[in-house]
Every structure is written in structure tokens, then in C-alpha cells.
Design an enzyme around this catalytic site. Structure first.
Site, PDB file in Angstrom:
ATOM      1  N   LYS A 140       0.857  -1.193   0.000  1.00 52.46           N
ATOM      2  CA  LYS A 140       0.000   0.000   0.000  1.00 52.46           C
ATOM      3  C   LYS A 140       0.890   1.239   0.000  1.00 52.46           C
ATOM      4  O   LYS A 140       1.944   1.254   0.664  1.00 52.46           O
ATOM      5  CB  LYS A 140      -0.875  -0.029   1.258  1.00 52.46           C
ATOM      6  CG  LYS A 140      -1.842   1.137   1.394  1.00 52.46           C
ATOM      7  CD  LYS A 140      -2.684   0.982   2.660  1.00 52.46           C
ATOM      8  CE  LYS A 140      -3.690   2.097   2.824  1.00 52.46           C
ATOM      9  NZ  LYS A 140      -4.503   1.944   4.060  1.00 52.46           N
TER      10      LYS A 140
ATOM     11  N   SER B  30      -9.480   1.883   3.330  1.00 51.27           N
ATOM     12  CA  SER B  30      -8.675   2.658   2.411  1.00 51.27           C
ATOM     13  C   SER B  30      -7.682   1.829   1.595  1.00 51.27           C
ATOM     14  O   SER B  30      -7.153   2.323   0.602  1.00 51.27           O
ATOM     15  CB  SER B  30      -7.901   3.716   3.203  1.00 51.27           C
ATOM     16  OG  SER B  30      -7.008   3.094   4.108  1.00 51.27           O
TER      17      SER B  30
ATOM     18  N   SER C 127      -9.430  -0.525   7.510  1.00 53.14           N
ATOM     19  CA  SER C 127      -8.944  -0.398   6.132  1.00 53.14           C
ATOM     20  C   SER C 127      -8.329  -1.643   5.522  1.00 53.14           C
ATOM     21  O   SER C 127      -8.064  -1.660   4.323  1.00 53.14           O
ATOM     22  CB  SER C 127      -7.925   0.733   6.035  1.00 53.14           C
ATOM     23  OG  SER C 127      -8.615   1.942   5.955  1.00 53.14           O
TER      24      SER C 127
HETATM   25  N1  GLN Z   1     -12.756   4.027   6.972  1.00 51.75           N
HETATM   26  C1  GLN Z   1     -11.987   4.398   8.112  1.00 51.75           C
HETATM   27  C2  GLN Z   1     -11.587   5.842   8.003  1.00 51.75           C
HETATM   28  O1  GLN Z   1     -11.886   6.416   7.037  1.00 51.75           O
HETATM   29  C3  GLN Z   1     -10.816   3.489   8.265  1.00 51.75           C
HETATM   30  C4  GLN Z   1      -9.575   3.965   7.638  1.00 51.75           C
HETATM   31  C5  GLN Z   1      -8.379   3.102   7.937  1.00 51.75           C
HETATM   32  O2  GLN Z   1      -8.485   2.066   8.588  1.00 51.75           O
HETATM   33  N2  GLN Z   1      -7.214   3.582   7.522  1.00 51.75           N
HETATM   34  O3  GLN Z   1     -10.998   6.391   8.867  1.00 51.75           O
END
Ligand code: GLN
Length: 478
Positions: free
Chosen positions: A77, A152, A176
Site C-alpha cells: 500500500k 482505504s 482499512s
Molecule cells: N474508513 C476508516 C476511516 O476512514 C478506516 C480507515 C483506515 O483504517 N485507515 O478512517
């Protein structure tokens, strides 16, 4: 002929001479080129990956001892530093930034013979649930390209889903890794906070962030975790606890587990009825197999999303203050010598809308007038969640829930409703708030044809039970 099932099988075929690392890398490079519209990779290290594969093939042919991830083709990532390669957090503000050192997780992958094939698209600074917040365009779900892959770590999930690499490393601050794994029908593992070093991971919310793994099987996730976990002089939040041989632990005989689920989670009005029905039917199978499954009250469920968004935006506003257009990254081209104007212009032009929204929210909850009402309050809720979690794990080995309340939605469908998007994190943020490990297992198929997962969580540093139970659950016939 190269065909991938598990790392173990791949190693057998390499040793039998039925395939080579070069052949494997070529195959993945071919698949990546076949589906550029998925937008899973921001950069592919074609020449480099082939060269490394050739060197590994040579080492093997010379009879050298093989690393645990010998020839394993991995994607990273775009928030994980790989020395000498760009790392941008899918943001214009870091577009031309090159990592000056390896993340510890990357160092460990390389030491065990992994081949890094490329840098994967994600939501900007890992903020999002759909991968629509990337400065470099959305990622598409390989099962239905009109739909989001989740976020994400969307690119990392799609890369495993579509067979563009064997495993990916993502990051999980509030789901994420688990949420895109759910949307894409792959395994997504978030380890205990402090199990894997965050050194070299671009920070979103430091007390929540954890590097996680996407894999096609529980076995591969276990092996990758065994490699990347463990103490690190560069991250004082990593536990010095010994790292179990997770992959070997999987061979232990089946066990009956004491499993809990939150009544409020399954009865939640936002939960898709077909997902609820599948999870309920699965619970029945678990009891048939001799596990005990108990519904418990968890009246705190409605507080987890607000608490998560108060605390993570606060941490993000602090973490992201370093991107100021002066030290590194994007700098606005403005006339005159006013430093404040330079900060403002660089940050306004460099950060996307969602990142700006979160920096503002975080700055607000930390501001003198609102600190106690929001930040302190949220910290108190986090503490209560901790106590409740500890109590639950004195009676139970694991907690299960759906991973996400709905299946993958269409690109653009929720873009105008940030609150609705935040609410979809209801089942995943809990594990990050309290630091426990969680996994999403691709067990189900919705009547709409899309995959979805079951989330399993265990107590702090009990990845052994998490992975063993997961292996048992994935073996239950559908
Ligand atoms: N959807 C969550 C957020 O927007 C999780 C993001 C993540 O785990 N990096 O914060």
C-alpha cells in the site's frame, strides 16, 4: 506452468522445478497489464522484480537455504516506505517524495526472500472506506468494475482478489484492511496494536494504525504475519513478546471455542437483512460443530463510530501538520515571502477534500473551547471500551460479527454523504479502539452476487487463536 494457490504449494512447485520465481513474476506482470482499469497499482517495479526473481531462482538452484517468503510476490500500500521508491499516501502533497529508508515490515519481507512488485493505490492518507479519495483516481472492484473495492487499502485488496500479486500489505486504522477484504472476497488480517512495527508507515492516527495483510488464505496470512511481526528498536509501541510460529500453530488439532457476538450488532437497523441471515445461519453451523455461541449485550456499540472519528481526526490533525510545503512534499508557487500564506496555499492545494475535512474536524476537537467536550470525552469512552473488552475475554475466546453492514456499493453512490460512509465502519473500528486483532474471512456470497465476510476478533496478542479458529471456520462447508 505457474498457478498460485498457497505459498506452501508455490514453494513445493519451485522445489520440484515445475515453476520459477521469474515465471511467477512474469505471470503477475501480465495480469496487471491486462486490467489497467482496476487502477490497483500506482507503480509497478517491473525490471526490478524480474531481476530479484532471477537472483532468487539462482540462489535456490545453488541449494541455498530459502527464506520463509522466498519468491513470494508482494504489493505494498502506498503508505509503506520502500527505500529508493516513491511513497505518496495517494496524495498530491507527497507526489514526488521518495522513501529514504525501508519500513521495518518491508525490511523483514525482503530478509525472507519476498519480491516487491509495486506500490498500491489507496485512499489519500488512508482516510476513507471506498478508495474514492485517492488523488490518483478510484480503484475498481474486480468482481464488478462499477463498484468500489472498499478502503482505504482498496488497491491492495483488489491486487490479491484479481491475482495481481500473492499477498499485499495494507494498513488498518479503523478497518482499512478488513473492510476492503470483505468487499473483495479475500482474507484481511489486522494484528494486535503493537504486534507489527509502524516504523516507515505514514501515520494517520498513531494510536490506531497497524500494518495488516491481504491474502488468499488464512495459511498465507499466518505465514506473512510470522515474518513481519516482532520487536523493533525504531518503534517503542511494538511489543517485545516473542512471535509465535503462526503458520506451524495452524496444524494444531481442532478445538471448540467459546464465541460471543454482540446482540446490537446483528440487530442493527443498518445491517443488510441478507447479511444478517447468512451470519445467523453460520452461527447455527458453529453450534452444530460443538462451539458455544452466545449473544451478549454491547450497549456501547452506538458510541464506537463517533469515538473513533473524534480521536482519529485529532491524531491526524497533529500527524499531518508536518506537511507544510517547507520541509518536503508539494510547495505552492506563490508570490511574495509570507510564510503563513505559503503554508495555507501548499496545504490547500496539496491535500484533497476528505483529508482537509478531517484535519479541520481534528483541529476543532482539540481546540481549547471544545477539548473536554470532545477529545477528553472520547478518551473516556475508549477507556470504558477497554474495560468492557477485557471483561468479555475472561469469558470468551472470540467475538464474531459481520465485517461490514452492506456489500460493495457503486462508485459515486455515497460520495456526497460522509456520515453515511463513516457509519459503515461500525463493526471494524471497535478492534482499533481497543487494540485487539481482527480478521475478515471471505465466507459468504450475497444474493446480489457479491462476496462478504465474517469478522473474527480475539484478545490482545492472541493471534494464534484468531488464526486457528479462522482456519476451522474457512473449512466449514458453505
Ligand atoms: N474508513 C476508516 C476511516 O476512514 C478506516 C480507515 C483506515 O483504517 N485507515 O478512517
Amino acid at each position: 506452468m505457474f498457478r498460485f494457490s498457497t505459498i506452501k504449494d508455490y514453494h513445493t512447485t519451485l522445489q520440484n522445478g515445475q515453476t520459477t520465481c521469474v515465471e511467477a513474476v512474469r505471470c503477475y506482470l501480465g495480469s496487471i497489464k491486462e486490467r489497467p482499469q482496476l487502477n490497483a497499482f500506482l507503480e509497478v517495479y517491473e525490471t526490478e522484480a524480474l531481476e530479484r526473481a532471477a537472483a532468487l531462482d539462482q540462489e535456490r538452484q545453488q541449494g541455498k537455504a530459502l527464506g520463509k517468503l522466498h519468491g513470494v510476490v508482494v504489493g505494498l500500500k502506498d503508505v509503506i516506505s520502500y527505500k529508493g521508491h516513491a511513497v505518496s499516501a495517494a496524495s498530491h502533497i507527497l507526489e514526488n517524495f521518495t522513501a529514504v529508508y525501508n519500513a521495518t515490515a518491508v525490511e523483514k519481507l525482503l530478509a525472507e526472500g519476498a519480491i516487491i512488485i509495486g506500490r498500491q493505490n489507496c485512499d489519500e492518507f488512508a482516510m476513507g472506506s471506498s478508495n474514492e479519495n485517492s488523488a490518483f483516481g478510484p480503484v475498481r472492484n474486480a468482481i464488478d468494475e462499477s463498484r468500489v473495492p472498499g478502503g482505504s487499502s482498496g488497491g491492495s485488496a483488489v491486487a490479491v482478489q484479481a491475482g495481481l500479486c500473492m499477498i499485499s500489505l495494507g494498513s488498518d486504522t479503523g478497518g482499512s484492511v478488513r473492510q476492503p477484504a470483505d468487499f473483495c472476497g479475500v482474507v484481511g488480517l489486522k494484528p494486535t496494536y503493537g504486534r507489527v512495527s509502524r516504523y516507515g508507515l505514514i501515520a494517520y492516527a498513531s494510536s490506531f494504525d497497524q500494518i495488516g495483510i491481504f491474502a488468499g488464505s488464512v495459511e498465507d496470512a499466518a505465514l506473512a504475519l510470522e515474518v513481519i511481526a516482532g520487536a523493533d528498536d525504531f518503534d517503542s509501541t511494538v511489543s517485545p513478546r516473542e512471535v509465535p510460529a503462526y503458520s506451524a500453530e495452524l496444524a494444531a488439532p481442532d478445538k471448540r471455542y467459546r464465541i460471543a457476538y454482540f446482540k446490537e450488532a446483528l440487530e442493527h437497523p443498518g445491517l443488510d437483512p441478507a447479511i444478517r441471515a447468512s451470519v445467523e445461519a453460520f452461527i447455527k453451523k458453529l453450534t452444530d460443530q460443538g462451539h458455544t455461541v452466545t449473544a451478549i449485550d454491547f450497549e456501547l456499540l452506538e458510541y464506537v463510530v463517533p469515538t473513533y472519528y473524534v480521536l482519529t481526526t485529532a491524531e491526524a490533525s497533529s500527524n499531518l501538520s508536518r506537511f507544510d510545503g517547507v520541509k518536503y512534499g508539494y510547495r505552492a508557487d506563490i508570490a511574495g515571502g509570507d510564510l503563513t500564506e505559503l503554508y495555507k496555499a501548499s496545504r490547500s492545494e496539496g491535500f484533497g477534500k476528505e483529508v482537509q475535512r478531517r484535519i479541520m474536524l481534528g483541529t476543532f476537537v482539540l481546540s481549547a473551547g471544545y477539548f473536554d467536550a470532545y477529545f477528553t470525552k472520547a478518551q473516556q469512552v475508549r477507556q470504558i471500551l477497554h474495560q468492557r473488552t477485557r471483561a468479555i475475554f475472561t469469558e470468551f475466546d472470540a467475538i464474531i460479527s459481520p465485517t461490514v453492514p452492506a456489500t460493495a456499493f457503486r462508485i459515486g453512490e455515497k460520495s456526497n454523504d460522509p456520515v453515511e460512509m463513516f457509519l459503515a465502519d461500525i463493526y471494524t473500528v471497535f478492534a482499533n479502539l481497543v487494540g485487539i486483532p481482527g480478521i475478515s474471512l471471505p465466507l459468504f456470497k450475497h444474493p446480489n452476487g457479491l462476496p462478504f465476510g465474517l469478522q473474527v476478533m480475539t484478545s490482545h496478542f492472541d493471534e494464534v487463536s484468531l488464526l486457528r479458529l479462522s482456519r476451522q471456520l474457512t473449512a466449514i462447508p458453505g
